[in-house]
Design a protein around this motif. Structure first.
Motif, short mmCIF file in Angstrom:
data_model
loop_
_atom_site.label_atom_id
_atom_site.label_comp_id
_atom_site.label_asym_id
_atom_site.label_seq_id
_atom_site.Cartn_x
_atom_site.Cartn_y
_atom_site.Cartn_z
N GLU A 92 14.82 9.34 -11.00
CA GLU A 92 14.96 8.09 -11.46
C GLU A 92 15.14 6.88 -10.39
OE1 GLU A 92 15.56 10.88 -14.68
OE2 GLU A 92 16.42 10.70 -12.81
N GLY A 93 16.29 7.54 -9.57
CA GLY A 93 16.41 6.55 -8.25
C GLY A 93 15.50 6.01 -7.27
N TRP A 94 14.68 7.14 -7.21
CA TRP A 94 13.59 7.01 -6.30
C TRP A 94 12.46 6.11 -6.85
CZ3 TRP A 94 12.91 7.63 -1.30
CH2 TRP A 94 13.75 8.53 -0.55
N VAL A 95 12.11 6.33 -8.24
CA VAL A 95 11.18 5.42 -9.03
C VAL A 95 11.64 3.95 -9.01
CG1 VAL A 95 10.22 4.99 -11.18
CG2 VAL A 95 10.35 7.47 -10.45
N ALA A 96 12.96 3.77 -9.24
CA ALA A 96 13.25 2.39 -9.29
C ALA A 96 13.60 1.80 -7.85
CB ALA A 96 14.75 2.42 -9.81
N TRP A 97 13.92 2.50 -6.84
CA TRP A 97 14.07 1.75 -5.61
C TRP A 97 12.34 1.33 -5.18
CZ3 TRP A 97 16.24 -0.73 -2.18
CH2 TRP A 97 15.99 -0.43 -0.76
N THR A 98 11.42 2.55 -5.38
CA THR A 98 9.96 2.29 -5.08
C THR A 98 9.55 1.17 -5.72
OG1 THR A 98 9.89 4.59 -4.53
CG2 THR A 98 7.92 3.33 -4.54
N ARG A 99 9.87 0.88 -7.09
CA ARG A 99 9.38 -0.38 -7.96
C ARG A 99 10.00 -1.61 -7.28
NH1 ARG A 99 10.06 0.76 -14.11
NH2 ARG A 99 8.74 -0.96 -14.13
N ASN A 100 11.16 -1.61 -6.81
CA ASN A 100 11.82 -2.52 -5.99
C ASN A 100 10.78 -3.00 -4.73
OD1 ASN A 100 14.63 -4.22 -6.64
ND2 ASN A 100 14.66 -2.16 -7.65
N LEU A 101 10.85 -2.21 -4.18
CA LEU A 101 9.74 -2.36 -2.90
C LEU A 101 8.66 -3.01 -3.11
CD1 LEU A 101 10.64 0.86 -0.85
CD2 LEU A 101 11.79 -1.39 -0.76
N ARG A 133 0.76 -1.28 0.10
CA ARG A 133 0.03 0.05 -0.06
C ARG A 133 0.69 1.24 0.08
NH1 ARG A 133 -2.24 0.09 5.18
NH2 ARG A 133 -0.29 1.17 5.74
N GLU A 134 1.93 1.38 0.75
CA GLU A 134 2.67 2.42 1.21
C GLU A 134 3.52 2.66 -0.39
OE1 GLU A 134 2.34 4.89 3.16
OE2 GLU A 134 0.99 3.59 4.39
N ALA A 135 4.15 1.44 -0.89
CA ALA A 135 4.81 1.64 -2.00
C ALA A 135 3.84 2.18 -3.30
CB ALA A 135 5.37 0.41 -2.36
N GLU A 136 2.73 1.85 -3.48
CA GLU A 136 2.12 2.19 -4.40
C GLU A 136 1.58 3.80 -4.26
OE1 GLU A 136 -1.43 -0.15 -4.62
OE2 GLU A 136 -0.61 -1.77 -5.88
N LYS A 137 1.38 4.05 -3.00
CA LYS A 137 1.03 5.63 -2.77
C LYS A 137 2.34 6.43 -3.03
CE LYS A 137 -1.25 9.05 -1.58
NZ LYS A 137 -2.53 9.48 -2.30
N GLY A 138 3.55 5.88 -2.64
CA GLY A 138 4.77 6.65 -2.77
C GLY A 138 5.09 6.75 -4.37
N LEU A 139 4.76 5.53 -5.09
CA LEU A 139 5.19 5.74 -6.28
C LEU A 139 4.35 6.56 -7.19
CD1 LEU A 139 7.07 4.70 -8.46
CD2 LEU A 139 5.68 2.48 -8.78
N THR A 140 3.07 6.57 -6.72
CA THR A 140 2.07 7.33 -7.63
C THR A 140 2.53 8.87 -7.37
OG1 THR A 140 0.29 5.80 -7.35
CG2 THR A 140 -0.43 8.15 -7.75
N LEU A 141 2.91 9.20 -6.35
CA LEU A 141 3.12 10.48 -5.93
C LEU A 141 4.43 10.98 -6.52
CD1 LEU A 141 1.90 10.52 -2.04
CD2 LEU A 141 1.21 12.07 -4.13
N ILE A 142 5.41 10.19 -6.46
CA ILE A 142 6.78 10.42 -7.16
C ILE A 142 6.41 10.88 -8.55
CG2 ILE A 142 9.03 9.56 -7.61
CD1 ILE A 142 8.89 8.49 -4.80
N LEU A 143 5.72 9.89 -9.23
CA LEU A 143 5.56 9.85 -10.66
C LEU A 143 4.62 11.16 -11.13
CD1 LEU A 143 4.91 6.26 -11.52
CD2 LEU A 143 6.65 7.40 -12.03
N GLU A 144 3.68 11.62 -10.39
CA GLU A 144 2.98 12.72 -10.63
C GLU A 144 3.83 13.99 -10.43
OE1 GLU A 144 -1.29 11.33 -8.94
OE2 GLU A 144 -0.23 12.48 -7.63
N TRP A 145 4.65 13.86 -9.41
CA TRP A 145 5.60 15.38 -9.29
C TRP A 145 6.45 15.26 -10.52
CZ3 TRP A 145 5.16 19.66 -6.85
CH2 TRP A 145 4.15 19.72 -5.72
N GLY A 146 7.06 14.21 -10.88
CA GLY A 146 8.18 14.33 -12.11
C GLY A 146 9.70 14.64 -11.30
N SER A 147 9.58 14.84 -10.12
CA SER A 147 10.69 15.34 -9.67
C SER A 147 11.10 15.09 -8.24
CB SER A 147 10.96 17.01 -9.65
OG SER A 147 9.92 17.38 -8.97
#
Length: 420
Positions: A388-397, A365-379
């Protein structure tokens, strides 16, 4: 904002993947050559806040593209300070001789925006003339009333120009536009209301990409209002790397932008019902005003104090975990996301906490929420790591949470990386 306006996580990933993979030609076939042009004139050699100027220009293009902004505005973002502007001296193209060069690369519409962006007094236009004219409570109240006004206009044909929110926004930004002074020649420059809105949107993207704790030190932004009151020019770059206190300011920009969009909708609807012209290009009505997904589609103002408290809770939870343990970090991060629900990184760290504790459903649940917000911001909000590092790490989680597995050795953590 109704749920149907929200993009799914898969849609967000699909939009982001070409940027993550560096497949720029699939975004725009001209984009690789445009980046090469910027590189050839030295943009990659210029310093810019937390990286190079070239990185910043590409990042702004990426953010605007992820926000589904029209191409001419995205291209303006890619070249947005190329003639220098009221904030920075980064004239990689001479405006007296290079406009034809830039126009040949990006087209007439985008070059016009680029040039205008570089000659307007943006600090005064965005902050003095708009942002600082509202209190937070006033913004919240006016935004709520503006939603009903748009509904009444479109569904019932009711138009009331005497409404307080409409009178204020129209006084600050008249339908006929606003006249500002050219930053170098002091000549009058007309900025239409829609272009002023575009520049407000671009400033949201611009600030979100470049601001972090260093600017807070420079301007003594201890109250989180980002009003540029301080003058600590001896602040040492890059500082401690803390996330910056810029989100209250950007949330207020988003609210004003949303009200401009709504006022424009009402203005055009009233004219249409009165038999007026369809699209008035002299008012730049061919320029789309797209509301970005951040701050729940620009419908929320983040309190400045809660922004600070959330940042400090995050910092303590991440940096002092060895003292507090997982349970202590979890408590701090939960309080953080309660105070600032608009950033992804605290959710990401919470996901790792839950994975370590074997709480896989909570981690997912937290990974999905975090990834959604990070992708929405684009930064990234926490700029110690790249977007890109945050996106890759969160997708791992997220992947490990779905698999219901997590390493229990240090070597196992370092072995992570593959994203399917």
């Amino acid at each position: 904002m109704p749920s149907e306006h929200a993009m799914s996580l898969q849609t967000l990933l699909d939009s982001a993947r070409p940027f993550i993979r560096g497949e720029l030609e699939s975004i725009d076939k001209k984009l690789p050559s445009l980046v090469d042009v910027l590189r050839s004139v030295g943009a990659g050699e210029c310093w810019h806040k937390h990286g190079s100027f070239l990185e910043h220009l590409v990042d702004i293009y990426k953010i605007l593209k992820l926000w589904k902004v029209q191409d001419s505005v995205c291209l303006c973002g890619l070249f947005h300070s190329a003639y220098s502007n009221s904030y920075v001296n980064l004239a990689i193209f001479d405006p007296s001789t290079g406009r034809d060069v830039v126009r040949n690369h990006v087209g007439v519409a985008a070059e016009r925006l680029i040039h205008l962006f570089c000659i307007v007094p943006r600090q005064r236009l965005i902050h003095d003339d708009l942002l600082f004219q509202y209190t937070d409570s006033e913004l919240i109240d006016h935004l709520k009333k503006s939603e009903m006004s748009v509904k009444n206009a479109k569904e019932k044909g009711l138009f009331n120009g005497e409404e307080q929110w409409r009178k204020k926004i129209s006084n600050l930004l008249p339908a006929s536009g606003i006249t500002v002074k050219h930053i170098k020649t002091n000549e009058d420059v007309l900025v239409t209301r829609r272009i002023a809105a575009v520049f407000l949107l671009m400033t949201m993207a611009d600030f979100s990409d470049q601001l972090f704790g260093f600017q807070d030190m420079l301007f003594d932004n201890s109250d989180g209002r980002l009003e540029f009151k301080g003058n600590n020019y001896a602040a040492l770059w890059p500082g401690d790397g803390k996330p910056g206190l810029w989100m209250n300011s950007i949330s207020r920009m988003g609210t004003i932008y949303n009200m401009i969009v709504r006022e424009e909708e009402i203005f055009i609807e009233e004219r249409k019902r009165g038999g007026g012209i369809g699209v008035d290009v002299n008012r730049d009505e061919d320029t789309e005003l797209v509301v970005p997904p951040v701050f729940e589609y620009c419908t929320r103002v983040l309190d400045a104090r809660e922004q600070i408290e959330a940042r400090d809770l995050y910092w303590e939870g991440v940096c002092d975990m060895s003292k507090r343990g997982l349970d202590g970090a979890e408590g701090l991060l939960l309080r953080c996301v309660e105070k600032n629900p608009f950033i992804g990184e605290p959710h990401v760290v919470l996901s790792q906490v839950y994975l370590t504790k074997g709480c896989f459903e909570e981690a997912e649940r937290e990974a999905e929420k975090g990834l959604t917000l990070i992708l929405e911001w684009g930064s990234p909000w926490d700029k110690r790591m790249t977007w890109e590092g945050w996106v890759a790490w969160t997708r791992n989680l997220l992947m490990k949470a779905k698999e219901k597995s997590w390493p229990n050795t240090s070597w196992g953590i370092l072995n992570l990386g593959l994203v399917r």
